[in-house]
Enzyme design. Structure first.
Site, PDB file in Angstrom:
ATOM      1  N   LYS A   1      -2.588  -1.866  -3.029  1.00 52.48           N
ATOM      2  CA  LYS A   1      -3.635  -1.027  -2.442  1.00 52.48           C
ATOM      3  C   LYS A   1      -3.259   0.414  -2.727  1.00 52.48           C
ATOM      4  O   LYS A   1      -2.177   0.868  -2.340  1.00 52.48           O
ATOM      5  CB  LYS A   1      -3.732  -1.292  -0.938  1.00 52.48           C
ATOM      6  CG  LYS A   1      -4.781  -0.442  -0.253  1.00 52.48           C
ATOM      7  CD  LYS A   1      -5.224  -1.087   1.050  1.00 52.48           C
ATOM      8  CE  LYS A   1      -6.214  -0.226   1.786  1.00 52.48           C
ATOM      9  NZ  LYS A   1      -6.826  -0.940   2.915  1.00 52.48           N
TER      10      LYS A   1
ATOM     11  N   GLU B   1       0.823  -1.215   0.000  1.00 49.88           N
ATOM     12  CA  GLU B   1       0.000   0.000   0.000  1.00 49.88           C
ATOM     13  C   GLU B   1       0.857   1.264   0.000  1.00 49.88           C
ATOM     14  O   GLU B   1       1.265   1.734   1.066  1.00 49.88           O
ATOM     15  CB  GLU B   1      -0.927   0.003   1.227  1.00 49.88           C
ATOM     16  CG  GLU B   1      -1.840   1.217   1.251  1.00 49.88           C
ATOM     17  CD  GLU B   1      -2.717   1.288   2.508  1.00 49.88           C
ATOM     18  OE1 GLU B   1      -2.370   0.644   3.511  1.00 49.88           O
ATOM     19  OE2 GLU B   1      -3.716   1.996   2.473  1.00 49.88           O
TER      20      GLU B   1
HETATM   21  P1  13P Z   1      -8.882   4.291   4.728  1.00 50.04           P
HETATM   22  O1  13P Z   1      -9.881   3.671   3.804  1.00 50.04           O
HETATM   23  O2  13P Z   1      -9.495   4.874   5.940  1.00 50.04           O
HETATM   24  O3  13P Z   1      -7.969   5.209   3.986  1.00 50.04           O
HETATM   25  O4  13P Z   1      -7.973   3.119   5.262  1.00 50.04           O
HETATM   26  C1  13P Z   1      -7.480   2.186   4.418  1.00 50.04           C
HETATM   27  C2  13P Z   1      -6.268   1.562   4.975  1.00 50.04           C
HETATM   28  O5  13P Z   1      -6.195   0.376   5.127  1.00 50.04           O
HETATM   29  C3  13P Z   1      -5.138   2.444   5.302  1.00 50.04           C
HETATM   30  O6  13P Z   1      -3.988   1.674   5.554  1.00 50.04           O
END
Ligand code: 13P
Length: 594
Positions: free
Chosen positions: A486, A444
């Site tokens: 992500k 991510e």
């Molecule tokens: P948000 O959807 O609140 O941005 O969180 C996603 C997430 O997993 C952040 O690491």
């Protein structure tokens, strides 16, 4: 060629929206719906067809590379899918809130049989077939005038199958009826616990045969045994393959020959590609219920909820105890504390999720730290990662998440090349550690929404970060087909003077992803990043509209799925139902746009 005799479509599940459907309630409180059978005019959260044995067998045979056709079914296929010709077991199952009604045909119709034009090698009467005496006689006559055609027969209940001449003619029998007096040399027994054949000392135990609700697992088992047997495998090996196919198929597809062979080679464990594909399947999402201790504390403070273990447990439980979450979620990302916690019934949370066919995952990074003398951050947690991953794998967790955060400030040339390459290198090292430990990594890299930048500036930064990330993943030898990215949506920063429209977000995000993410990546999921829940859903919808994409896309929100429930609950257990409904509303809204 295998000719399958049986039925194609069995049940159609419609989960109706009671807020918009014209239900009438009678004096006993029973809800009635004047249902037009034109499903397009109804509002349902989800529609799922349960295929009859013939359709399931056809898919399994084709996945094994065998030629097969369905004849003599209650449905015929045309370009647009199955069209109804005759009805047999077919029924609608309507659910709305807590009520379930069944619409069944009043006159059951038996399976028909029309002699095929070209001669098949095998005729397979599958478990969904209902044969009248006349049809059984037709089949017997066909077989005696075509002695080369061999018969394979599935028997659910021998006493209810009065066509003993077909039993005598069958070369191979699959039977759920272990009490019947069948010829053991020709019979494989299938039960919800095991698959057995006379000379196999240890029956092959099988799990999940009664859990796949929308595909008949018995049909998967039977067709795999038949298919593998016809491909020259021993009966014992065919039974083992059947177990792998039942235990690893998902609701949308059974495994291909290639996947089955790969699974068998890896000792029967799920392959990482399969875990990744399951996480991305069926137009469902992944819930990020993984806020760290610090983030939860801040959220609770805003609502004056004491940050105690009990409150954190109750908060997480809102999401797990919401009805039917499995219709909308393939996976849930947990925080360590929750992964070790239990439901109020005492069942461990990962096990509880697995029992609902939802895959549990785990956030494994340890948060952000500043580079020396810098405002920019890198993500901590690599030191003891392999050891932690091994433990998580043993706890039943099958995927992991690691977040790198990039503040975007074009005036200060942030993120710097150094921050980008360091974080991408760390992400790649984490991803490789995961794959070694048998977990699918979600990587991510997040361009943080809270900033003053244009959508184009975001597009440029996100593209640059993705390029670097892919380069590092390849450098480290990470298997891209078992790795999920992500990503932030591409939009103007929260403090920018103009808000991006969903059309702009859809176009820009699709463009950046298509030009910077290789097609081998197993899937892309989106974070919500502090957008309002509605904004995140609208933007997701427009991104999807800009497809097709070479990878599956879905949501993996934390705030945009959970915040409405958190506010509805506000620490007061009298509000639990309201909170669950708020969560369900977000799940429904987001899955609808996929
Ligand atoms: P948000 O959807 O609140 O941005 O969180 C996603 C997430 O997993 C952040 O690491």
């Amino acid at each position: 060629m295998i000719l399958i005799v049986g039925n194609i479509l069995k049940d159609v599940y419609l989960s109706l929206d009671s807020r918009t459907e014209p239900f009438e309630t009678d004096k006993n409180g029973t809800k009635w719906l004047d249902f037009s059978f034109d499903t397009s005019s109804h509002h349902y959260f989800y529609r799922n067809s349960s295929f009859g044995g013939a359709a399931v067998s056809l898919e399994v045979f084709k996945n094994l590379g065998l030629e097969a056709e369905i004849c003599a079914s209650d449905f015929t296929f045309d370009e647009t899918g199955p069209s109804r010709t005759l009805a047999s077991e077919y029924r609608y199952i309507l659910t709305s809130e807590d009520s379930v009604s069944y619409l069944v045909p009043t006159v059951p119709v038996n399976t028909a049989f029309t002699p095929p034009v070209s001669e098949p090698n095998y005729l397979y009467i599958d478990r969904s077939a209902h044969l009248s005496r006349a049809t059984a006689e037709n089949i017997t006559a066909y077989l005696s005038s075509h002695p080369e055609v061999k018969l394979i027969l599935y028997l659910k209940n021998v006493a209810n199958f009065p066509h003993s001449n077909l039993i005598d003619l069958a070369e191979l029998i699959l039977s759920e009826d272990s009490s019947a007096n069948l010829d053991y040399d020709r019979t494989v027994f299938i039960s919800d616990r095991n698959l057995s054949y006379k000379n196999i000392v240890e029956p092959i135990s099988i799990e999940r045969i009664d859990k796949l609700t929308h595909l008949s697992a018995y049909s998967i088992a039977a067709a795999t045994i038949i298919g593998k047997f016809l491909l020259g495998e021993t009966v014992e090996n065919s039974l083992k393959m059947a177990r792998l196919n039942v235990e690893n198929s998902n609701l949308d597809s059974t495994l291909t020959l290639h996947e089955l062979d790969a699974l068998q080679k890896s000792g029967g464990d799920e392959s990482l590609e399969l875990i990744a594909a399951t996480l991305m399947a069926s137009k469902k999402g992944i819930l990020a219920a993984d806020e760290s201790g610090g983030s939860i504390k801040k959220k609770f403070e805003q609502l004056n909820i004491p940050d105690t273990f009990e409150n954190r447990h109750d908060y997480r439980n809102i999401f797990f105890t919401t009805n039917n979450i499995e219709n909308y979620l393939n996976g849930v990302i947990l925080f360590d504390e929750t992964a070790r916690d239990s439901m109020d019934t005492g069942e461990g949370i990962p096990d509880f999720l697995i029992s609902k066919c939802i895959m549990p995952g785990i956030k494994v990074d340890r948060g952000l730290e500043n580079f020396p003398d810098s405002d920019e951050t890198f993500t901590k947690g690599l030191e003891d990662l392999p050891k932690r991953l091994r433990e998580y794998r043993e706890m039943g967790l099958r995927f992991a998440k690691w977040r790198a955060a990039f503040n975007l400030d074009p005036l200060k040339s942030i993120p710097s090349d150094h921050a980008i390459s360091e974080n991408c290198r760390i992400l790649a090292e984490y991803a490789l550690d995961c794959q070694y430990a048998g977990l699918v990594p979600i990587v991510e890299p997040e361009v943080v929404y809270d900033g003053d930048y244009s959508i184009d500036e975001n597009a440029a930064a996100t593209g640059k970060i993705l390029d670097r990330l892919v380069e590092e993943l390849k450098n480290y030898g990470v298997n891209l087909s078992a790795c999920i990215i992500k990503c932030n949506m591409v939009l103007a920063g929260k403090r920018y003077h103009t808000k991006s429209t969903p059309e702009e977000v859809g176009r820009a995000t699709a463009e950046v992803l298509k030009s910077h993410v290789p097609k081998e990546i197993a899937g892309i999921v989106f974070l919500s990043g502090g957008q309002t829940p509605e904004q995140a859903t609208e933007n997701l919808a427009k991104i999807i509209k800009n497809g097709p994409f070479p990878w599956p896309l879905t949501f993996s929100f934390a705030r945009a799925l959970q915040d409405p429930a958190l506010y509805a609950w506000s620490g007061n257990d009298n509000n639990l139902e309201k909170a669950r409904q708020a969560f369900l509303d977000r799940l429904i809204a987001n899955t609808k746009v996929l």
